[in-house]
Scaffold this motif. Structure first.
Motif, PDB file in Angstrom:
ATOM      1  N   ASP A  87       0.439  -1.206  -0.297  1.00  0.00           N
ATOM      2  CA  ASP A  87      -0.079   0.212   0.133  1.00  0.00           C
ATOM      3  C   ASP A  87       0.624   0.878   0.125  1.00  0.00           C
ATOM      4  O   ASP A  87       0.518   2.213  -0.482  1.00  0.00           O
ATOM      5  N   ALA A  88       2.285   0.951   0.550  1.00  0.00           N
ATOM      6  CA  ALA A  88       3.504   2.305   0.373  1.00  0.00           C
ATOM      7  C   ALA A  88       3.261   3.163  -0.721  1.00  0.00           C
ATOM      8  O   ALA A  88       3.242   4.394  -0.918  1.00  0.00           O
ATOM      9  N   PHE A  89       3.079   2.183  -1.648  1.00  0.00           N
ATOM     10  CA  PHE A  89       3.386   2.973  -3.220  1.00  0.00           C
ATOM     11  C   PHE A  89       1.749   3.856  -3.667  1.00  0.00           C
ATOM     12  O   PHE A  89       2.891   4.059  -4.788  1.00  0.00           O
ATOM     13  N   MET A  90       1.108   3.564  -2.870  1.00  0.00           N
ATOM     14  CA  MET A  90      -0.215   4.153  -3.699  1.00  0.00           C
ATOM     15  C   MET A  90      -0.039   5.119  -2.778  1.00  0.00           C
ATOM     16  O   MET A  90      -0.877   6.586  -3.466  1.00  0.00           O
ATOM     17  N   TYR A  91       0.473   5.998  -2.176  1.00  0.00           N
ATOM     18  CA  TYR A  91       0.804   7.430  -1.303  1.00  0.00           C
ATOM     19  C   TYR A  91       1.548   7.632  -1.715  1.00  0.00           C
ATOM     20  O   TYR A  91       3.289   7.369  -1.294  1.00  0.00           O
ATOM     21  N   GLY A  92       2.301   9.790  -2.020  1.00  0.00           N
ATOM     22  CA  GLY A  92       2.936  10.044  -2.715  1.00  0.00           C
ATOM     23  C   GLY A  92       2.806  11.910  -2.253  1.00  0.00           C
ATOM     24  O   GLY A  92       1.834  11.647  -1.053  1.00  0.00           O
ATOM     25  N   SER A  93       3.853  12.135  -1.883  1.00  0.00           N
ATOM     26  CA  SER A  93       3.057  13.712  -1.771  1.00  0.00           C
ATOM     27  C   SER A  93       1.869  14.521  -1.856  1.00  0.00           C
ATOM     28  O   SER A  93       0.958  15.158  -1.437  1.00  0.00           O
ATOM     29  N   HIS A  94       1.324  14.056  -3.456  1.00  0.00           N
ATOM     30  CA  HIS A  94       0.737  14.471  -4.112  1.00  0.00           C
ATOM     31  C   HIS A  94      -0.974  14.121  -3.661  1.00  0.00           C
ATOM     32  O   HIS A  94      -1.481  14.623  -3.326  1.00  0.00           O
ATOM     33  N   SER A  95      -0.610  12.930  -2.661  1.00  0.00           N
ATOM     34  CA  SER A  95      -1.377  12.497  -1.559  1.00  0.00           C
ATOM     35  C   SER A  95      -2.809  13.645  -0.517  1.00  0.00           C
ATOM     36  O   SER A  95      -3.219  14.034  -0.348  1.00  0.00           O
ATOM     37  N   CYS A  96      -1.260  14.604   0.080  1.00  0.00           N
ATOM     38  CA  CYS A  96      -1.467  15.697   0.907  1.00  0.00           C
ATOM     39  C   CYS A  96      -2.310  16.999  -0.275  1.00  0.00           C
ATOM     40  O   CYS A  96      -3.672  17.151   0.827  1.00  0.00           O
ATOM     41  N   LYS A  97      -2.043  17.437  -0.995  1.00  0.00           N
ATOM     42  CA  LYS A  97      -3.003  18.016  -2.192  1.00  0.00           C
ATOM     43  C   LYS A  97      -4.554  16.962  -1.881  1.00  0.00           C
ATOM     44  O   LYS A  97      -5.434  17.864  -1.824  1.00  0.00           O
ATOM     45  N   SER A  98      -4.492  16.025  -2.603  1.00  0.00           N
ATOM     46  CA  SER A  98      -6.728  15.804  -2.512  1.00  0.00           C
ATOM     47  C   SER A  98      -6.948  15.253  -1.896  1.00  0.00           C
ATOM     48  O   SER A  98      -8.032  14.738  -1.871  1.00  0.00           O
ATOM     49  N   THR A  99      -6.297  15.073  -0.106  1.00  0.00           N
ATOM     50  CA  THR A  99      -7.012  14.261   0.797  1.00  0.00           C
ATOM     51  C   THR A  99      -8.264  15.506   1.231  1.00  0.00           C
ATOM     52  O   THR A  99      -9.290  14.439   1.518  1.00  0.00           O
ATOM     53  N   LEU A 100      -8.007  16.210   1.651  1.00  0.00           N
ATOM     54  CA  LEU A 100      -9.348  17.100   2.358  1.00  0.00           C
ATOM     55  C   LEU A 100     -10.373  17.670   0.670  1.00  0.00           C
ATOM     56  O   LEU A 100     -11.526  17.454   1.130  1.00  0.00           O
ATOM     57  N   LEU A 101     -10.034  17.646  -0.529  1.00  0.00           N
ATOM     58  CA  LEU A 101     -11.073  18.057  -1.276  1.00  0.00           C
ATOM     59  C   LEU A 101     -11.942  16.649  -1.264  1.00  0.00           C
ATOM     60  O   LEU A 101     -12.744  16.688  -1.541  1.00  0.00           O
ATOM     61  N   THR A 102     -11.202  15.239  -0.719  1.00  0.00           N
ATOM     62  CA  THR A 102     -11.828  13.969  -1.018  1.00  0.00           C
ATOM     63  C   THR A 102     -12.601  13.665  -0.344  1.00  0.00           C
ATOM     64  O   THR A 102     -14.196  13.666  -0.320  1.00  0.00           O
ATOM     65  N   TRP A 103     -12.456  14.654   1.535  1.00  0.00           N
ATOM     66  CA  TRP A 103     -13.271  14.672   2.345  1.00  0.00           C
ATOM     67  C   TRP A 103     -14.539  15.206   2.386  1.00  0.00           C
ATOM     68  O   TRP A 103     -15.450  15.165   2.784  1.00  0.00           O
ATOM     69  N   ALA A 104     -13.926  16.712   1.433  1.00  0.00           N
ATOM     70  CA  ALA A 104     -15.072  17.489   1.117  1.00  0.00           C
ATOM     71  C   ALA A 104     -15.937  17.048   0.253  1.00  0.00           C
ATOM     72  O   ALA A 104     -17.904  17.303   0.208  1.00  0.00           O
ATOM     73  N   GLY A 105     -15.711  16.523  -0.659  1.00  0.00           N
ATOM     74  CA  GLY A 105     -17.024  15.138  -2.062  1.00  0.00           C
ATOM     75  C   GLY A 105     -17.374  14.518  -0.715  1.00  0.00           C
ATOM     76  O   GLY A 105     -18.717  14.571  -1.670  1.00  0.00           O
ATOM     77  N   ARG A 106     -16.870  13.985  -0.025  1.00  0.00           N
ATOM     78  CA  ARG A 106     -18.102  12.785   0.503  1.00  0.00           C
ATOM     79  C   ARG A 106     -18.405  13.298   1.877  1.00  0.00           C
ATOM     80  O   ARG A 106     -19.531  11.968   1.642  1.00  0.00           O
ATOM     81  N   CYS A 107     -18.092  14.452   2.244  1.00  0.00           N
ATOM     82  CA  CYS A 107     -19.341  14.459   3.262  1.00  0.00           C
ATOM     83  C   CYS A 107     -20.407  14.868   3.274  1.00  0.00           C
ATOM     84  O   CYS A 107     -21.025  15.545   2.041  1.00  0.00           O
TER      85      CYS A 107
END
Length: 340
Positions: free
Chosen positions: A249-269
């Motif tokens: 699973d480690a290769f699924m995450y990178g520095s760009h994961s930080c950019k998309s995290t909060l946006l993903t949460w906002a879209g799912r709320c």
């Protein structure tokens, strides 16, 4: 007006095309014919070359014509439909684009708890990763920050930042205008890390120059003079997550994961509704007609982050879990609408 890397890329493509033509018996690239170009591209396709090689060669020819003005050939005739067809056939063999996965709620909680146990040097690195998560900021854009300050009150912390230029700033005027970033320094756990991060940076002597975080040498246990790249930040992120991630699973995450995290949460709320415009503003993307909002209203993010704080409070009391499967969120939304 072009970057040296662009010139090198175009020159390399032209050089390879020239070698292909020479192999086929055509010696002068500047007098290339449609037939010779088509034959060279077909040789590329049959030889199993990279998917974008032919496309880059055609782009390099157009670049050369726009720069040097070819007078002995007409590229509109030379680059015919069948030449473009060969390039398109090869391009379609390209591997699909795979974006890095956003961090889970448990990942972010783990990182925020880990922050308070680290030495100051590691806090500077992890703090900037958390800043990227909570401000929806790219790593490279976070390196362009020129000022950081903190506001505290009501049990929450707000980290403000002014950055010069960004990936989406293309004009000269946009590159000389400060772009504001905001992050909730109290995070999803409700425990302040933002104010401590700003203080620790001062203790470590990190300044706001061409970049705000240099690369860290583990062997010498000191900061270097070169900026920390996004690739190095990815390695640090995976190192911090440690055993909370499996090796696969480690290769699924990178520095760009930080950019998309909060946006993903906002879209799912489903409880706190973010409009499409608010989600674009959260991700620092604006339509041309709306750019004056950031120019004349420096706190345009206040309204958006009030909703982000509401979402975080739902996470803290367990009312909202962004990691639920899609079917659970669909049912939850349908039940919410029925109650209303």
């Amino acid at each position: 007006m072009k970057a040296s890397s662009t010139l090198q890329k175009r020159a390399s493509s032209l050089w390879r095309l020239g070698r292909l033509l020479r192999t086929g018996g055509f010696l002068n690239l500047l007098r290339v014919t449609e037939e010779a170009l088509y034959r060279a591209l077909c040789d590329l396709r049959e030889g199993g070359s990279g998917a974008t090689t032919a496309q880059h060669m055609l782009e390099a020819l157009h670049f050369l014509d726009a720069t040097a003005r070819l007078v002995l050939i007409d590229l509109r005739t030379v680059i015919s439909g069948r030449c473009k067809g060969v390039a398109k056939d090869m391009f379609l063999m390209k591997n699909p684009l795979e974006q890095k996965h956003p961090l889970t709620l448990e990942n972010v909680r783990f990182l925020e708890d880990l922050y308070h146990t680290l030495p100051n040097s590691m806090k500077c690195i992890l703090g900037q990763l958390l800043f990227c998560v909570h401000s929806c900021c790219r790593w490279r854009d976070s390196q362009r920050v020129k000022m950081l300050w903190v506001e505290q009150g009501h049990g929450e912390t707000l980290v403000h930042a002014d950055a010069l230029a960004s990936k989406t700033a293309v004009s000269a005027e946009a590159r000389t205008r400060y772009l504001p970033y905001v992050a909730l320094g109290s995070g999803v756990n409700g425990v302040d890390w933002g104010a401590d991060w700003v203080t620790v940076r001062m203790l470590e002597g990190l300044e706001y120059q061409d970049f705000i975080l240099p690369s860290f040498s583990e062997r010498a246990s000191c900061w270097t003079e070169s900026p920390m790249s996004a690739s190095e930040a990815t390695y640090w992120l995976r190192e911090f997550l440690g055993e909370s991630l499996s090796p696969m699973d480690a290769f699924m995450y990178g520095s760009h994961s930080c950019k998309s995290t909060l946006l993903t949460w906002a879209g799912r709320c489903v409880t706190i509704s973010f409009t499409p415009m608010e989600r674009r503003l959260l991700g620092h993307h604006l339509e041309p007609s709306m750019k004056s909002i950031l120019t004349y209203s420096r706190e345009a993010f206040t309204t958006v982050y009030s909703k982000v704080l509401q979402m975080f409070r739902l996470m803290r009391d367990g009312s909202y879990n962004p990691d639920l499967p899609a079917i659970d969120r669909v049912v939850q939304l349908s039940e919410t609408v029925a109650e209303e």
